[in-house]
Design an enzyme around this catalytic site. Structure first.
Site, PDB file in Angstrom:
ATOM      1  N   TRP A 168     -69.024 -20.829 -24.184  1.00 32.55           N
ATOM      2  CA  TRP A 168     -67.863 -20.512 -25.010  1.00 32.55           C
ATOM      3  C   TRP A 168     -66.870 -21.676 -24.974  1.00 32.55           C
ATOM      4  CZ3 TRP A 168     -70.013 -16.795 -21.672  1.00 32.55           C
ATOM      5  CH2 TRP A 168     -70.647 -15.729 -22.328  1.00 32.55           C
ATOM      6  N   HIS A 174     -64.564 -14.020 -26.679  1.00 39.00           N
ATOM      7  CA  HIS A 174     -65.396 -12.869 -27.028  1.00 39.00           C
ATOM      8  C   HIS A 174     -64.600 -11.595 -26.723  1.00 39.00           C
ATOM      9  CE1 HIS A 174     -67.321 -13.223 -22.706  1.00 39.00           C
ATOM     10  NE2 HIS A 174     -66.026 -13.339 -22.685  1.00 39.00           N
ATOM     11  N   ARG A 195     -63.032 -19.848 -30.997  1.00 38.02           N
ATOM     12  CA  ARG A 195     -63.773 -20.841 -30.232  1.00 38.02           C
ATOM     13  C   ARG A 195     -63.427 -22.245 -30.709  1.00 38.02           C
ATOM     14  NH1 ARG A 195     -69.478 -17.484 -29.856  1.00 38.02           N
ATOM     15  NH2 ARG A 195     -68.499 -15.721 -28.809  1.00 38.02           N
ATOM     16  N   GLN A 249     -65.701  -9.837 -33.622  1.00 33.08           N
ATOM     17  CA  GLN A 249     -66.776  -9.224 -32.851  1.00 33.08           C
ATOM     18  C   GLN A 249     -66.541  -7.728 -32.726  1.00 33.08           C
ATOM     19  OE1 GLN A 249     -67.325 -10.970 -28.959  1.00 33.08           O
ATOM     20  NE2 GLN A 249     -68.816 -12.429 -29.759  1.00 33.08           N
ATOM     21  N   VAL A 259     -74.299  -9.124 -17.703  1.00 33.76           N
ATOM     22  CA  VAL A 259     -75.322  -8.076 -17.848  1.00 33.76           C
ATOM     23  C   VAL A 259     -76.589  -8.483 -17.111  1.00 33.76           C
ATOM     24  CG1 VAL A 259     -74.490  -7.110 -20.026  1.00 33.76           C
ATOM     25  CG2 VAL A 259     -76.062  -9.064 -20.056  1.00 33.76           C
ATOM     26  N   ALA A 262     -73.923  -2.696 -22.443  1.00 33.09           N
ATOM     27  CA  ALA A 262     -72.885  -3.283 -23.283  1.00 33.09           C
ATOM     28  C   ALA A 262     -73.560  -4.099 -24.370  1.00 33.09           C
ATOM     29  CB  ALA A 262     -71.965  -4.183 -22.451  1.00 33.09           C
TER      30      ALA A 262
HETATM   31  N1  PHE Z   1     -69.881 -11.505 -25.327  1.00 32.35           N
HETATM   32  C1  PHE Z   1     -71.169 -12.012 -25.726  1.00 32.35           C
HETATM   33  C2  PHE Z   1     -70.954 -13.156 -26.722  1.00 32.35           C
HETATM   34  O1  PHE Z   1     -69.885 -13.381 -27.169  1.00 32.35           O
HETATM   35  C3  PHE Z   1     -72.011 -10.937 -26.354  1.00 32.35           C
HETATM   36  C4  PHE Z   1     -72.397  -9.841 -25.403  1.00 32.35           C
HETATM   37  C5  PHE Z   1     -71.592  -8.725 -25.266  1.00 32.35           C
HETATM   38  C6  PHE Z   1     -73.551  -9.921 -24.656  1.00 32.35           C
HETATM   39  C7  PHE Z   1     -71.947  -7.692 -24.383  1.00 32.35           C
HETATM   40  C8  PHE Z   1     -73.928  -8.912 -23.802  1.00 32.35           C
HETATM   41  C9  PHE Z   1     -73.127  -7.805 -23.667  1.00 32.35           C
HETATM   42  O2  PHE Z   1     -71.870 -13.865 -27.053  1.00 32.35           O
END
Ligand code: PHE
Length: 331
Positions: A151, A170, A196, A210, A253, A295
């Protein structure tokens, strides 16, 4: 000085007769123009005897300013009364004013929200300006962790003046914020803008929307993740849509995956997802042996591009009305 007074009276009388803007312009030329009456008088001041010259000069200059103001006021009054004169016939049928229409990203976001609401999700929002701690550290991305490179970040404050802040990269920090305040069972989505520090091209924008999803309860497994997200994709894109899950890595995760859908002969990733990391469950004060969950995070622009056949993401924020008008009346 008496001549000046007489001149002023004459000028004002003639201005009073000007009935429209063009007449005011003509009056201005006649009195204040390069060859105008008052201009000629002003030019004559230098031929006066030195003892009266300053007084008459000052008087003539004051008169010039007064006449300029009078001309402006008269014009304003004329315009105002012209507007009054356009009488309103209240018996005429109404006309539809040219209202704007909803932006394609708003339309898509609302559809996504409706779809998740129908599936039993709550909808909440979080802050765009986020603490480093929530955007990174508490999602298991400490300073120096290579995953921070995923990011590119726009920092807005920090160092000397307190904790570091950034435009969230995010919506995942809301997983942490929501877990701080709510007890399981949790079933929530979080729509919102993310930012970003990024060079833009047809598939990358520096601002994007998002939708984060978080589900926590007892005895949830990867099968629940798959079932929920496949049900969602079928509601969005139709029952025949082909999907695939592939391994992916996100530090918060375990395991992590990406969900792709088959689109015009190609596979298109629509979201990242995974089982919430047990350390995150534990940090929230919950027993990770008892509580599990999943998630996901998806890009709304990506979904809108699919839905409307938009080939370049940059169209969305250019505000070109020729683009935006194509979504008038759509839902
Ligand atoms: N936050 C991650 C992204 O911006 C996406 C994501 C969210 C992945 C939740 C796994 C669980 O790329």
């Amino acid at each position: 000085m008496d001549d000046l007074e007489a001149l002023e009276a004459e000028a004002r009388a003639s201005l009073a007769e000007a009935g429209d803007e063009a007449a005011v312009d003509a009056w201005r030329v006649a009195w204040l123009g390069r060859r105008g009456r008052l201009t000629t008088v002003l030019r004559g001041v230098r031929d006066l005897p030195p003892e009266v010259r300053p007084r008459v000069g000052a008087g003539a200059n004051r008169l010039k300013a007064a006449l300029e103001d009078a001309g402006d006021e008269h014009r304003t009054r004329l315009l105002a009364s012209a507007a009054d004169a356009e009488s309103i016939d209240v018996s005429l049928p109404g006309r539809n004013p040219p209202l704007g229409s909803l932006h394609p990203i708003t339309l898509t976001r609302r559809l996504l929200e409706r779809t998740f609401r129908d599936m039993g999700f709550d909808v909440v929002e979080g802050p765009d300006v986020e603490l480093e701690e929530y955007n990174f550290d508490r999602l298991r991305i400490p300073a120096g962790h290579p995953a921070r490179d995923m990011w590119d970040t726009i920092w807005v404050a920090g160092d000397d003046d307190g904790p570091r802040q950034l435009l969230r990269t995010h919506t995942s920090p809301m997983q942490i914020r929501y877990l701080e305040r709510r007890e399981p069972p949790i079933r929530v989505i979080v729509p919102g803008a993310c930012y970003r520090y990024e060079a833009t091209d047809a598939t990358h924008e520096w601002m994007l929307t998002q939708i984060e999803g978080l589900v926590i309860d007892e005895n949830l497994s990867f099968a629940h993740l798959k079932g929920t997200l496949e049900a969602f994709v079928r509601r969005m894109f139709g029952a025949d849509i082909e999907t695939r899950f592939r391994c992916d890595y996100f530090p918060f995760v375990e395991p992590g995956a990406e969900l792709g859908v088959r689109w015009q002969g190609d596979w298109l990733e629509v979201l990242g997802c995974g089982m919430v990391h047990p350390e995150i469950i534990e940090d929230a004060g919950l027993d990770p042996e008892r509580y599990t969950g999943f998630a996901f995070g998806m890009g709304v622009e990506r979904v809108a591009m699919l839905r409307y056949g938009v080939r370049d993401i940059r169209h969305f924020y250019r505000n070109d009305v020729r683009f935006l008008r194509q979504f008038e009346g759509r839902r």
